[in-house]
Design a protein around this motif. Sequence first.
Motif, PDB file in Angstrom:
ATOM      1  N   LEU A   7       0.805  -1.223   0.000  1.00  0.00           N
ATOM      2  CA  LEU A   7       0.000   0.000   0.000  1.00  0.00           C
ATOM      3  C   LEU A   7       0.838   1.273   0.000  1.00  0.00           C
ATOM      4  N   ALA A   8       2.140   1.141   0.247  1.00  0.00           N
ATOM      5  CA  ALA A   8       3.005   2.325   0.270  1.00  0.00           C
ATOM      6  C   ALA A   8       3.048   3.020  -1.088  1.00  0.00           C
ATOM      7  N   THR A   9       2.813   2.270  -2.163  1.00  0.00           N
ATOM      8  CA  THR A   9       2.865   2.843  -3.518  1.00  0.00           C
ATOM      9  C   THR A   9       1.537   3.464  -3.939  1.00  0.00           C
ATOM     10  N   ASN A  10       0.540   3.446  -3.019  1.00  0.00           N
ATOM     11  CA  ASN A  10      -0.806   3.941  -3.345  1.00  0.00           C
ATOM     12  C   ASN A  10      -1.348   3.275  -4.617  1.00  0.00           C
ATOM     13  N   PRO A  11      -1.453   1.946  -4.635  1.00  0.00           N
ATOM     14  CA  PRO A  11      -1.909   1.253  -5.850  1.00  0.00           C
ATOM     15  C   PRO A  11      -3.371   1.559  -6.151  1.00  0.00           C
ATOM     16  N   GLU A  12      -3.704   1.513  -7.412  1.00  0.00           N
ATOM     17  CA  GLU A  12      -5.108   1.613  -7.810  1.00  0.00           C
ATOM     18  C   GLU A  12      -5.796   0.263  -7.716  1.00  0.00           C
ATOM     19  N   LEU A  13      -4.999  -0.812  -7.864  1.00  0.00           N
ATOM     20  CA  LEU A  13      -5.531  -2.166  -7.806  1.00  0.00           C
ATOM     21  C   LEU A  13      -4.652  -2.995  -6.875  1.00  0.00           C
ATOM     22  N   LEU A  14      -5.250  -3.543  -5.813  1.00  0.00           N
ATOM     23  CA  LEU A  14      -4.537  -4.362  -4.839  1.00  0.00           C
ATOM     24  C   LEU A  14      -4.980  -5.811  -5.012  1.00  0.00           C
ATOM     25  N   LEU A  15      -4.011  -6.704  -5.250  1.00  0.00           N
ATOM     26  CA  LEU A  15      -4.283  -8.117  -5.499  1.00  0.00           C
ATOM     27  C   LEU A  15      -3.735  -8.934  -4.331  1.00  0.00           C
ATOM     28  N   LEU A  16      -4.603  -9.662  -3.658  1.00  0.00           N
ATOM     29  CA  LEU A  16      -4.227 -10.398  -2.449  1.00  0.00           C
ATOM     30  C   LEU A  16      -4.429 -11.893  -2.680  1.00  0.00           C
ATOM     31  N   ASP A  17      -3.332 -12.643  -2.734  1.00  0.00           N
ATOM     32  CA  ASP A  17      -3.401 -14.073  -3.015  1.00  0.00           C
ATOM     33  C   ASP A  17      -3.335 -14.875  -1.713  1.00  0.00           C
ATOM     34  N   GLU A  18      -4.470 -14.976  -1.030  1.00  0.00           N
ATOM     35  CA  GLU A  18      -4.587 -15.699   0.247  1.00  0.00           C
ATOM     36  C   GLU A  18      -3.494 -15.315   1.248  1.00  0.00           C
ATOM     37  N   PRO A  19      -3.300 -14.034   1.501  1.00  0.00           N
ATOM     38  CA  PRO A  19      -2.203 -13.638   2.398  1.00  0.00           C
ATOM     39  C   PRO A  19      -2.451 -13.962   3.863  1.00  0.00           C
ATOM     40  N   PHE A  20      -3.670 -14.386   4.216  1.00  0.00           N
ATOM     41  CA  PHE A  20      -3.980 -14.632   5.623  1.00  0.00           C
ATOM     42  C   PHE A  20      -4.096 -16.117   5.944  1.00  0.00           C
ATOM     43  N   ALA A  21      -3.853 -16.981   4.973  1.00  0.00           N
ATOM     44  CA  ALA A  21      -4.149 -18.405   5.127  1.00  0.00           C
ATOM     45  C   ALA A  21      -3.447 -19.038   6.319  1.00  0.00           C
ATOM     46  N   ALA A  22      -2.212 -18.611   6.613  1.00  0.00           N
ATOM     47  CA  ALA A  22      -1.437 -19.250   7.681  1.00  0.00           C
ATOM     48  C   ALA A  22      -1.573 -18.541   9.025  1.00  0.00           C
ATOM     49  N   LEU A  23      -2.443 -17.536   9.101  1.00  0.00           N
ATOM     50  CA  LEU A  23      -2.546 -16.738  10.317  1.00  0.00           C
ATOM     51  C   LEU A  23      -3.695 -17.215  11.201  1.00  0.00           C
ATOM     52  N   ASP A  24      -3.586 -16.908  12.490  1.00  0.00           N
ATOM     53  CA  ASP A  24      -4.660 -17.225  13.424  1.00  0.00           C
ATOM     54  C   ASP A  24      -5.927 -16.460  13.048  1.00  0.00           C
ATOM     55  N   VAL A  25      -7.075 -17.006  13.453  1.00  0.00           N
ATOM     56  CA  VAL A  25      -8.359 -16.418  13.078  1.00  0.00           C
ATOM     57  C   VAL A  25      -8.458 -14.963  13.526  1.00  0.00           C
ATOM     58  N   ALA A  26      -8.056 -14.665  14.772  1.00  0.00           N
ATOM     59  CA  ALA A  26      -8.188 -13.299  15.296  1.00  0.00           C
ATOM     60  C   ALA A  26      -7.322 -12.325  14.500  1.00  0.00           C
ATOM     61  N   ILE A  27      -6.081 -12.717  14.208  1.00  0.00           N
ATOM     62  CA  ILE A  27      -5.180 -11.854  13.438  1.00  0.00           C
ATOM     63  C   ILE A  27      -5.734 -11.647  12.039  1.00  0.00           C
ATOM     64  N   ARG A  28      -6.235 -12.738  11.451  1.00  0.00           N
ATOM     65  CA  ARG A  28      -6.779 -12.672  10.100  1.00  0.00           C
ATOM     66  C   ARG A  28      -7.969 -11.711  10.039  1.00  0.00           C
ATOM     67  N   SER A  29      -8.862 -11.822  10.990  1.00  0.00           N
ATOM     68  CA  SER A  29     -10.044 -10.958  11.004  1.00  0.00           C
ATOM     69  C   SER A  29      -9.664  -9.494  11.130  1.00  0.00           C
ATOM     70  N   ASN A  30      -8.688  -9.196  11.993  1.00  0.00           N
ATOM     71  CA  ASN A  30      -8.251  -7.808  12.156  1.00  0.00           C
ATOM     72  C   ASN A  30      -7.639  -7.251  10.886  1.00  0.00           C
ATOM     73  N   LEU A  31      -6.787  -8.051  10.232  1.00  0.00           N
ATOM     74  CA  LEU A  31      -6.146  -7.588   8.996  1.00  0.00           C
ATOM     75  C   LEU A  31      -7.166  -7.347   7.888  1.00  0.00           C
TER      76      LEU A  31
END
Length: 356
Positions: free
Chosen positions: A150-174
């Motif tokens: 997000l530092a580059t201020n993108p117009e399109l952000l593509l997220l390829d399952e970046p939360f898959a390995a995280l705990d449920v609480a952390i994932r929900s917050n992110l």
Amino acid sequence: MSAVLAMHKLRVSRNGADQVLDIQELTLRQGELMALVGPNGAGKSTLLQTMNLLHDYKGDFSLFGIRPDKSNATDLRRRCSLVFQEALLLDGSVAENVGWPLRFRRLSSTAIKNKVDQALVDFGCEHLAGRSAKHLSGGEAQRVCIARALATNPELLLLDEPFAALDVAIRSNLIEEIRLVAQRRGITVVLVSHSFPEVLDFAERAVVLAAGRVCQDGPPQMLMRRPQEFSVAQLVGMDNILECKIESGLTVRLAGDLTFDLNEATPTGARYCCLPGDSLFLFDPTKEENRTKAGAVIVDGFVQRITPGIGCWRVAVNRKGVLFTSRLPREQVEQKLQVGSSVRLGFDPAEVQIVD
């Protein structure tokens, strides 16, 4: 809203032979928060990488209203940011990692510092700025990757399952933080996910991919209640997917000789009756609200299993060997039901979705 991305009859092949994607039509509007879901091997990551111009393709494709070619691909790609499932961080501090994409764009050191500081603040990791990026926890590392994207201020952000390995609480917050930042900045986001609850938390639109093709596209709640295919019903976790026969286009026959009529005709070749668990209710003819539901289908059986939950409990009712899963208010279950007890459920046939 203008189209950020548009695909028409787009095909992607592996090794020049095996076709991985066959996208007949897909458009993404500015500011949309879209989830891309589907089983393993459906082509979700390939589609995301194609959006970022990392795969060759055939067909029509435009990004930000421009048809990509060798002369403009780098500039178009820099208007996007892609975050992978695995946190990919380089040697050096967190601040240095977040600043790398900005250095590639040849920004001044002052501009880089300002953007890095803001990105770190937005994702609650300003306290990590001086830490080594190689000594972060999983949640911290993924936060830094998203801050870098997000530092580059993108117009399109593509997220390829970046939360898959995280705990449920952390994932929900992110997920919530990304949603808020995207809405505030007007960023268009595509999130690949296997978790439909995650999709409900984040997206206003869900696209289901199966065998490289789009098989359903719409609001997540529509996919949950009105899946168009058996595979979609499984994917969204439909409570009841029951084998059935359709007679004369209107009459549904389930195992155990339970029959009911639909409100409108459906193809006779359809084989499954889908019914959300919250469509089933305890039927008590002595109560006024039940007497008015004259068209309700009645399911008599016994309670086979009760699973506590938050807000509602899942109650599995066995009717002549056919299991109906209902989601009932906790108070009703605690006061009236126990495993082995007889029970009468009802549902409105308008809630039924018939699929192949």
